[in-house]
Scaffold this active site. Structure first.
Site, mmCIF file in Angstrom:
data_model
loop_
_atom_site.group_PDB
_atom_site.id
_atom_site.type_symbol
_atom_site.label_atom_id
_atom_site.label_comp_id
_atom_site.label_asym_id
_atom_site.label_seq_id
_atom_site.Cartn_x
_atom_site.Cartn_y
_atom_site.Cartn_z
ATOM 1 N N ASP A 40 0.854 -1.189 0.000
ATOM 2 C CA ASP A 40 0.000 0.000 0.000
ATOM 3 C C ASP A 40 0.887 1.236 0.000
ATOM 4 O OD1 ASP A 40 -3.241 0.394 0.850
ATOM 5 O OD2 ASP A 40 -1.960 2.164 1.013
ATOM 6 N N LYS A 84 -0.914 2.757 7.042
ATOM 7 C CA LYS A 84 -1.493 1.403 6.914
ATOM 8 C C LYS A 84 -0.394 0.356 6.992
ATOM 9 C CE LYS A 84 -5.759 2.018 4.336
ATOM 10 N NZ LYS A 84 -5.736 3.100 3.345
ATOM 11 N N THR A 92 -14.392 -2.885 -7.391
ATOM 12 C CA THR A 92 -15.664 -2.765 -8.119
ATOM 13 C C THR A 92 -15.481 -1.757 -9.239
ATOM 14 O OG1 THR A 92 -16.828 -3.226 -6.079
ATOM 15 C CG2 THR A 92 -18.119 -2.200 -7.840
ATOM 16 N N LEU A 111 -17.645 -8.725 0.268
ATOM 17 C CA LEU A 111 -17.614 -8.665 1.737
ATOM 18 C C LEU A 111 -18.362 -7.449 2.282
ATOM 19 C CD1 LEU A 111 -15.523 -6.397 3.107
ATOM 20 C CD2 LEU A 111 -13.823 -7.952 2.230
ATOM 21 N N ARG A 112 -18.981 -7.684 3.434
ATOM 22 C CA ARG A 112 -19.662 -6.601 4.150
ATOM 23 C C ARG A 112 -18.753 -6.143 5.277
ATOM 24 N NH1 ARG A 112 -24.046 -10.400 6.409
ATOM 25 N NH2 ARG A 112 -22.167 -11.655 6.341
ATOM 26 N N LEU A 155 -34.553 -5.763 4.789
ATOM 27 C CA LEU A 155 -35.836 -5.054 4.811
ATOM 28 C C LEU A 155 -35.969 -4.272 6.107
ATOM 29 C CD1 LEU A 155 -38.546 -7.473 3.298
ATOM 30 C CD2 LEU A 155 -37.495 -5.453 2.259
ATOM 31 N N ALA A 185 -36.276 -1.044 7.733
ATOM 32 C CA ALA A 185 -36.549 0.350 7.378
ATOM 33 C C ALA A 185 -35.867 1.273 8.375
ATOM 34 C CB ALA A 185 -38.051 0.583 7.382
ATOM 35 N N GLY A 186 -35.555 2.452 7.928
ATOM 36 C CA GLY A 186 -34.910 3.421 8.818
ATOM 37 C C GLY A 186 -34.251 4.510 8.005
ATOM 38 N N CYS A 210 -19.785 1.692 -0.428
ATOM 39 C CA CYS A 210 -20.126 0.846 -1.583
ATOM 40 C C CYS A 210 -21.484 1.162 -2.200
ATOM 41 C CB CYS A 210 -20.075 -0.617 -1.184
ATOM 42 S SG CYS A 210 -18.398 -1.165 -0.862
HETATM 43 C C1 UDX Z 1 -22.251 -3.769 0.929
HETATM 44 C C2 UDX Z 1 -22.682 -5.146 0.408
HETATM 45 O O1 UDX Z 1 -23.574 -5.763 1.357
HETATM 46 C C3 UDX Z 1 -21.463 -6.024 0.182
HETATM 47 O O2 UDX Z 1 -21.852 -7.285 -0.362
HETATM 48 C C4 UDX Z 1 -20.519 -5.308 -0.773
HETATM 49 O O3 UDX Z 1 -19.350 -6.058 -0.962
HETATM 50 C C5 UDX Z 1 -20.150 -3.929 -0.233
HETATM 51 O O4 UDX Z 1 -21.339 -3.181 0.013
HETATM 52 P P1 UDX Z 1 -21.468 -2.799 3.292
HETATM 53 O O5 UDX Z 1 -21.298 -1.487 2.612
HETATM 54 O O6 UDX Z 1 -20.411 -3.273 4.233
HETATM 55 O O7 UDX Z 1 -21.650 -3.962 2.212
HETATM 56 O O8 UDX Z 1 -22.823 -2.703 4.134
HETATM 57 P P2 UDX Z 1 -24.245 -3.419 4.160
HETATM 58 O O9 UDX Z 1 -24.315 -4.351 5.297
HETATM 59 O O10 UDX Z 1 -24.651 -3.907 2.843
HETATM 60 O O11 UDX Z 1 -25.146 -2.154 4.552
HETATM 61 C C6 UDX Z 1 -25.197 -1.016 3.687
HETATM 62 C C7 UDX Z 1 -26.073 0.054 4.268
HETATM 63 O O12 UDX Z 1 -27.431 -0.328 4.217
HETATM 64 C C8 UDX Z 1 -25.793 0.416 5.728
HETATM 65 O O13 UDX Z 1 -25.818 1.829 5.842
HETATM 66 C C9 UDX Z 1 -26.935 -0.207 6.475
HETATM 67 O O14 UDX Z 1 -27.250 0.487 7.659
HETATM 68 C C10 UDX Z 1 -28.071 -0.108 5.460
HETATM 69 N N1 UDX Z 1 -29.130 -1.118 5.625
HETATM 70 C C11 UDX Z 1 -28.830 -2.442 5.496
HETATM 71 C C12 UDX Z 1 -30.430 -0.715 5.886
HETATM 72 O O15 UDX Z 1 -30.726 0.484 5.990
HETATM 73 N N2 UDX Z 1 -31.402 -1.666 5.999
HETATM 74 C C13 UDX Z 1 -31.134 -3.005 5.886
HETATM 75 O O16 UDX Z 1 -32.081 -3.799 6.007
HETATM 76 C C14 UDX Z 1 -29.814 -3.393 5.632
#
Ligand code: UDX
Length: 437
Positions: free
Chosen positions: A30, A35, A121, A150-151, A254, A256-257, A264
């Site tokens: 990197d 890092k 991506t 990955l999340r 699903l 809500a909020g 991402c």
């Molecule tokens: C996402 C994808 O899930 C992952 O597969 C990809 O590689 C990168 O982008 P990430 O950004 O880590 O991962 O978060 P994720 O868990 O998907 O949540 C994204 C956002 O959606 C968060 O702000 C979360 O709070 C929100 N969210 C998620 C909701 O508002 N409601 C939900 O039901 C789920």
């Protein structure tokens, strides 16, 4: 195998450590000295549950080295490119500067038979363009595209046990060879039965943005239903439970909020719209613009709710914002809905105090004008309204009677439908939420 990983952000750092834990000899590179220094010392440069334990485990084996010298990648059989593709500052498209630079610099270190594997991506069409750069520099090397799903918060688990794995490879013998080499890299999870799909470049690139677009759409769908529930007097949480029991729909994503944020989903749907436009297929994903709009409306609605509970204006009010990270179990504040709402309230004249278990440092760097409080009860002290904007376990577990001892007024707005509504109401709180009463 000898593997190099270029780019050690959330994706690359976890990928590098995971590959080492699978038994490979890994060199991570990197350009950011902070890092490199942290990872070399076995420290995680960001908050990610389980990551530091993985680094410790890997340190015992000596299989992971980290450097800022790209020449160290020479001799690796596989080179993973994990650099970021943020949104461009002048529009919706992805900024490919880092991917292009990484591939170009890497190209001068390649030898015949080596595989370059893109994990970033990227807009569809990028892999084909980069493949030319690779083969011009080293005709015996092959480029594959292996998107990462990955999340954050589950990065280690998702890297070691992904739901599926996708290889985008060129046609013919070179593509078959690239797939074989990747099978060796992922031999352990493949033996555990992980599904593997081999495609051409465009499909592999599209899989990633399609997956994120679908997830964003699912979240905005339920948030649109929340808007309906708000005007019609329904309860979006019960609605989500009820439709979620239909296996074709499913309950996950699903909730809500306040909607989605992070590094991402928001930028990926925008880059997808920009790329589709370039390809003359903008109409096919025009709905994503609505997905983005619904997502933003939740933030505006949150500010309105805060103003409602405070009798019509937030100006001059002391508001405690619980949560700055874009989601729990992360210190990432990129496009964080919580931080955005905190800023909007501040701009409307509220005195905002922000708490987050992990993200305060990152939030302060991004929004230095807000007040931060590292201790939750100190943050709650004297609040006229408490807003729960990131659903950390710590906030779900708050005792409404105890919190009541600190605040000036018992007003709570649950931006993530995360609290036990009845318990808070019983404790005498004026409880409001997005999409339910
Ligand atoms: C996402 C994808 O899930 C992952 O597969 C990809 O590689 C990168 O982008 P990430 O950004 O880590 O991962 O978060 P994720 O868990 O998907 O949540 C994204 C956002 O959606 C968060 O702000 C979360 O709070 C929100 N969210 C998620 C909701 O508002 N409601 C939900 O039901 C789920």
């Amino acid at each position: 195998m000898k593997i190099s990983v270029i780019g050690l952000g959330y994706l690359g750092a976890v990928h590098a450590a995971s590959m080492a834990s699978l038994g490979h000899e890994v060199v991570g590179v990197d350009v950011d000295p902070a890092k490199v220094e942290a990872l070399s010392a076995g420290k995680a440069p960001f908050y990610e549950p389980g990551f530091e334990a993985l680094l410790e485990e890997v340190a015992q084996t000596g299989r992971l080295t980290v450097t800022s010298d790209l020449a160290a990648v020479a001799g690796s059989s596989v080179h993973f490119v994990c650099v970021g593709t943020p949104q461009r500052s002048d529009g919706y498209a992805a900024d490919l500067t880092y991917v292009d630079a990484a591939i170009r610099s890497l190209s001068s270190h390649l030898s015949p038979g080596e595989i370059v594997v893109g994990k970033s991506t990227v807009p569809v069409g990028t892999a084909a363009r980069l493949a030319e750069i690779v083969s011009k520099a080293e005709p015996g090397a092959v480029l594959a595209w292996n998107p990462e799903f990955l999340r954050e918060g589950f990065a280690v688990k998702d890297t070691l046990h992904p739901d599926r794995i996708v290889y985008g490879v060129p046609e013919g013998e070179s593509g078959r060879r690239a797939a074989q080499v990747l099978d060796e890299v992922y031999a352990v999870p493949l033996t555990d039965g992980m599904p593997r799909i081999v495609t051409d470049y465009p499909t592999a690139e599209l899989v990633k943005v399609a997956a994120n677009s679908f997830l964003a759409t699912k979240i905005s769908f339920i948030n649109a239903m929340a808007e309906l529930c708000e005007v019609a007097g329904g309860d979006v949480t019960q609605l989500a439970d009820a439709i979620g029991h239909d296996a074709r729909i499913g309950r996950r994503f699903l909730n809500a909020g306040l909607g989605f944020g992070g590094g991402c989903l928001p930028k990926d749907i925008r880059a997808f719209m920009a790329r589709a436009d370039e390809l003359g297929a903008g109409e096919a994903v025009a709905f994503l613009s609505e997905v983005d709009e619904i997502n933003h409306r939740r933030r505006v609605r949150m500010v309105d709710l805060a103003s409602d509970v405070l009798g019509g204006t937030v100006e001059g009010a002391r508001i405690t914002v619980l949560g700055a990270a874009f989601k729990p179990d992360s210190d990432d504040v990129r496009d964080s809905p919580a931080l955005d709402v905190a800023v909007r309230l501040h701009e409307n004249g509220a005195h905002v105090v922000v708490h987050d278990p992990e993200a305060v440092e990152n939030a302060r760097l991004k929004q230095p004008s807000l007040s931060y409080e590292p201790e939750v009860y100190a943050a709650l002290d004297g609040a006229e309204a408490v807003l729960v904007l990131t659903e950390w376990r710590q906030y779900r577990d708050l005792d409404p009677d105890k919190v009541a001892e600190y605040v000036a007024q018992r007003n709570v707005v649950d931006g993530r439908n995360a609290l036990d509504r009845d318990a808070w109401k019983t404790a005498g709180w004026h409880y409001r939420a997005l999409g339910r009463h």
